[in-house]
Design an enzyme around this catalytic site. Sequence first.
Site, PDB file in Angstrom:
ATOM      1  N   LYS A  53     -34.567 -24.385  -1.286  1.00  0.00           N
ATOM      2  CA  LYS A  53     -34.838 -23.661  -2.532  1.00  0.00           C
ATOM      3  C   LYS A  53     -34.497 -24.530  -3.734  1.00  0.00           C
ATOM      4  CE  LYS A  53     -34.318 -19.255  -0.321  1.00  0.00           C
ATOM      5  NZ  LYS A  53     -33.400 -18.257   0.192  1.00  0.00           N
ATOM      6  N   GLN A  97     -28.542 -14.823  -0.569  1.00  0.00           N
ATOM      7  CA  GLN A  97     -29.033 -15.293   0.728  1.00  0.00           C
ATOM      8  C   GLN A  97     -28.496 -14.396   1.853  1.00  0.00           C
ATOM      9  OE1 GLN A  97     -31.257 -17.811   1.186  1.00  0.00           O
ATOM     10  NE2 GLN A  97     -31.241 -17.358   3.359  1.00  0.00           N
ATOM     11  N   ASP A 120     -36.577 -11.484  -4.699  1.00  0.00           N
ATOM     12  CA  ASP A 120     -36.858 -11.185  -3.293  1.00  0.00           C
ATOM     13  C   ASP A 120     -37.704  -9.911  -3.180  1.00  0.00           C
ATOM     14  OD1 ASP A 120     -35.854 -12.918  -1.310  1.00  0.00           O
ATOM     15  OD2 ASP A 120     -33.796 -12.241  -1.636  1.00  0.00           O
TER      16      ASP A 120
END
Length: 285
Positions: A53, A97, A120
């Site tokens: 990322k 995460q 997300d």
Amino acid sequence: MAQLIDGKAISAAVREEIREDCEKLVRETGVRPGLAVIIVGEDPASQIYVRNKEKACQEVGFLSRTYRLAADTKQEQLEELIDELNRDKEIHGILVQLPLPDHLDGNALLLRIKPEKDVDAFHPFNVGQIMIGNYDLAPCTPAGVMVLLEKSGISVAGKRCVVVGRSNIVGKPQAMLLLHANGTVTIAHSKTKDLADLTRQAQVLVVAVRHPKLITGNMVSEGVVVIDVGMNRDEAGKLCGDVDFDSVAPKASYITPVPGGVGPMTITMLMKNTLTAARRAAKEI
Ligand code: GUN
């Protein structure tokens, strides 16, 4: 033999578009998209994702901040960090995460992220927006699957789509995105009876169950489009998907390989969502 859907090439092309759009946004508004990633503990797979990322942010010109926290970090500390990032004008996307250590309440953390910064698209507000069909942030993996289909010139409109897997991260949102694209969608899962019967009816088959090579050639029909979201290791320790590529590919019209299919798209769509969130913020300045 099926045509391969090259996720690496499509991902690279989409990233280049994002890089150009980022440059334009900075030039015109002074806003540079910023992504904050929070990782708790030492899960090796998560460490790799997070590094990728960071690299992707660099590639497209985003500001990237990573918060690497000890496995015993307390819920309150994380909530305070999220509150701070919610207020931070440089940050447009916040990602926690997963998986998190067991003592943490992941759901409470997701609820804490401002929906506008939820890149997300896991917050119930965004999940609801996706259900209604009024969204500009969609979960990265299913959104990436839709881009792979579009860029390969495959329309799902009117087609029988079968999604195998019902997770909140992939299966459920994938079914909604296919439905919004006018697919006729069925969701199968571990309790589905006669799975092969159902998968044989699929014209578009998306598999996301984390079960190595679950779908074999005798379970699909000639001409099916196969999207394999799985990322597993086989008995020999080799990367493989949820689809037995060798027996399915000869019958499929299109198929994604593992690796190099869906995988590269996920982080690319995270960049896309961060750009979308930054553009929205720039309009509000
Ligand atoms: N861990 C594995 N996949 C994902 C994802 O899409 N988002 C987050 N936040 N964590 C993950």
